[in-house]
Design a protein around this motif. Structure first.
Motif, PDB file in Angstrom:
ATOM      1  N   UNK A  27      -3.431  14.016  -1.946  1.00  9.72           N
ATOM      2  CA  UNK A  27      -4.762  13.933  -2.561  1.00  9.72           C
ATOM      3  C   UNK A  27      -4.799  12.774  -3.566  1.00  9.72           C
ATOM      4  N   UNK A  28      -3.769  12.689  -4.408  1.00  9.55           N
ATOM      5  CA  UNK A  28      -3.716  11.621  -5.417  1.00  9.55           C
ATOM      6  C   UNK A  28      -3.580  10.249  -4.772  1.00  9.55           C
ATOM      7  N   UNK A  29      -2.961  10.198  -3.593  1.00  7.54           N
ATOM      8  CA  UNK A  29      -2.737   8.929  -2.893  1.00  7.54           C
ATOM      9  C   UNK A  29      -4.043   8.272  -2.463  1.00  7.54           C
ATOM     10  N   UNK A  30      -5.126   9.065  -2.395  1.00  9.60           N
ATOM     11  CA  UNK A  30      -6.415   8.494  -1.991  1.00  9.60           C
ATOM     12  C   UNK A  30      -7.034   7.646  -3.105  1.00  9.60           C
ATOM     13  N   UNK A  31      -6.449   7.743  -4.324  1.00 10.15           N
ATOM     14  CA  UNK A  31      -6.782   6.788  -5.383  1.00 10.15           C
ATOM     15  C   UNK A  31      -5.833   5.613  -5.192  1.00 10.15           C
ATOM     16  N   UNK A  32      -6.354   4.449  -4.901  1.00  9.45           N
ATOM     17  CA  UNK A  32      -5.503   3.342  -4.449  1.00  9.45           C
ATOM     18  C   UNK A  32      -4.623   2.725  -5.532  1.00  9.45           C
ATOM     19  N   UNK A  33      -5.110   2.705  -6.775  1.00  3.95           N
ATOM     20  CA  UNK A  33      -4.343   2.089  -7.856  1.00  3.95           C
ATOM     21  C   UNK A  33      -3.219   3.015  -8.317  1.00  3.95           C
ATOM     22  N   UNK A  34      -1.955   2.552  -8.299  1.00  2.77           N
ATOM     23  CA  UNK A  34      -0.811   3.406  -8.678  1.00  2.77           C
ATOM     24  C   UNK A  34      -0.939   4.029 -10.076  1.00  2.77           C
ATOM     25  N   UNK A  35      -1.442   3.266 -11.063  1.00  5.30           N
ATOM     26  CA  UNK A  35      -1.614   3.817 -12.416  1.00  5.30           C
ATOM     27  C   UNK A  35      -2.670   4.919 -12.420  1.00  5.30           C
ATOM     28  N   UNK A  36      -3.730   4.695 -11.642  1.00  2.68           N
ATOM     29  CA  UNK A  36      -4.796   5.698 -11.553  1.00  2.68           C
ATOM     30  C   UNK A  36      -4.309   6.956 -10.834  1.00  2.68           C
ATOM     31  N   UNK A  37      -3.397   6.790  -9.872  1.00  2.00           N
ATOM     32  CA  UNK A  37      -2.803   7.943  -9.182  1.00  2.00           C
ATOM     33  C   UNK A  37      -2.092   8.844 -10.184  1.00  2.00           C
ATOM     34  N   UNK A  38      -1.283   8.233 -11.060  1.00  2.00           N
ATOM     35  CA  UNK A  38      -0.555   9.005 -12.075  1.00  2.00           C
ATOM     36  C   UNK A  38      -1.528   9.685 -13.040  1.00  2.00           C
ATOM     37  N   UNK A  39      -2.584   8.956 -13.406  1.00  2.00           N
ATOM     38  CA  UNK A  39      -3.596   9.518 -14.310  1.00  2.00           C
ATOM     39  C   UNK A  39      -4.283  10.716 -13.664  1.00  2.00           C
ATOM     40  N   UNK A 101     -12.288   7.872  -6.761  1.00  2.00           N
ATOM     41  CA  UNK A 101     -11.995   7.615  -8.170  1.00  2.00           C
ATOM     42  C   UNK A 101     -11.165   8.767  -8.738  1.00  2.00           C
ATOM     43  N   UNK A 102     -10.581   8.522  -9.923  1.00  2.00           N
ATOM     44  CA  UNK A 102      -9.760   9.537 -10.593  1.00  2.00           C
ATOM     45  C   UNK A 102     -10.544  10.824 -10.795  1.00  2.00           C
ATOM     46  N   UNK A 103     -11.794  10.704 -11.264  1.00  2.00           N
ATOM     47  CA  UNK A 103     -12.566  11.897 -11.626  1.00  2.00           C
ATOM     48  C   UNK A 103     -13.106  12.645 -10.414  1.00  2.00           C
ATOM     49  N   UNK A 104     -13.086  12.009  -9.242  1.00  2.00           N
ATOM     50  CA  UNK A 104     -13.394  12.730  -8.008  1.00  2.00           C
ATOM     51  C   UNK A 104     -12.198  13.571  -7.562  1.00  2.00           C
ATOM     52  N   UNK A 105     -11.012  13.073  -7.863  1.00  2.00           N
ATOM     53  CA  UNK A 105      -9.770  13.692  -7.395  1.00  2.00           C
ATOM     54  C   UNK A 105      -9.302  14.823  -8.304  1.00  2.00           C
ATOM     55  N   UNK A 106      -9.535  14.678  -9.632  1.00  2.00           N
ATOM     56  CA  UNK A 106      -9.034  15.660 -10.609  1.00  2.00           C
ATOM     57  C   UNK A 106      -9.420  17.105 -10.271  1.00  2.00           C
TER      58      UNK A 106
END
Length: 217
Positions: A27-39, A101-106
């Motif tokens: 699920x987190x991998x769908x955020x492309x930016x590695x820093x954003x994935x961790x966030x 985006x991060x807030x879609x994934x959280x």
């Protein structure tokens, strides 16, 4: 004896977290930016922790209503269906969901962990009725989950079958929850769950991708 029970709960959390971790990593991998994935993982798991603690304190009430486990099972099976079938229709080779985006994934991370927690928390209650022990086990479990999910994000790029194996075991957990609803007297033993997870993850790690960095080395 208290520490022994806590150790059992931690081991149980670690083993049952493998398929949870791989689902959260995908699920987190769908955020492309590695820093954003961790966030996304960090914030999502803070939300997951709050929901998990709430579930632990409400567990004696929740287990009276089979509808909660049915919803959890249907959600996990929907994740599996979405991964294996919706992805084929979209033709997205980067993952089971399009870039988000991060807030879609959280929220997705928090809800996914909650669905898995229905299984792990009821398993913990079967071991002990001491709420503080279950909370301690759940707290350590979230820390383990964050560490494992971070590893799996990297491993998903390296091992060909790992994501498929992870979602097959997610499906197994969903079926296990369904069986708890329909056939409560015939629960699949914990050791069978652990064996199934071990078998599919062995297959998942059986083939490693050749990455560009390997050529550079």
């Amino acid at each position: 004896e208290v520490y022994f029970i806590l150790l059992i709960l931690i081991v149980l959390e670690a083993v049952l977290s493998a398929d949870n971790a791989i689902a959260l990593a995908a699920i987190a991998k769908s955020v492309k930016d590695p820093k954003a994935q961790k966030q996304a993982l960090d914030i999502g798991l803070v939300g997951a922790y709050v929901l998990r603690i709430a579930l632990i304190f409400a567990a004696t009430w929740v287990i009276k209503y089979w509808q909660f486990e049915l919803l959890g099972a249907m959600y996990l099976l929907w994740l599996v269906f979405n991964y294996f079938f919706a992805n084929e229709n979209e033709g997205d080779e980067e993952g089971s969901v399009n870039a988000k985006s991060v807030w879609q994934i959280v929220p997705t991370i928090a809800i996914t962990d909650l669905a898995f927690s229905l299984d792990s928390v009821t398993s913990a209650i079967a071991i002990t009725e001491d709420t503080w022990l279950i909370v301690a086990g759940g707290t350590i479990g979230i820390v383990i989950l964050r560490f494992m999910a971070g590893l799996f994000i990297r491993w998903l790029k390296e091992y060909t079958y790992l994501e498929d194996a992870g979602f097959i075991t997610v499906g197994f957990v969903g079926i296990r929850l369904l069986l708890k609803v329909w056939l409560p007297d015939y629960l699949i033993p914990e050791w069978i769950t652990i064996a199934v997870v071990a078998i599919f993850f062995t297959w998942g790690f059986s083939k490693k991708e050749v990455l560009e960095s390997d050529y550079e080395d």
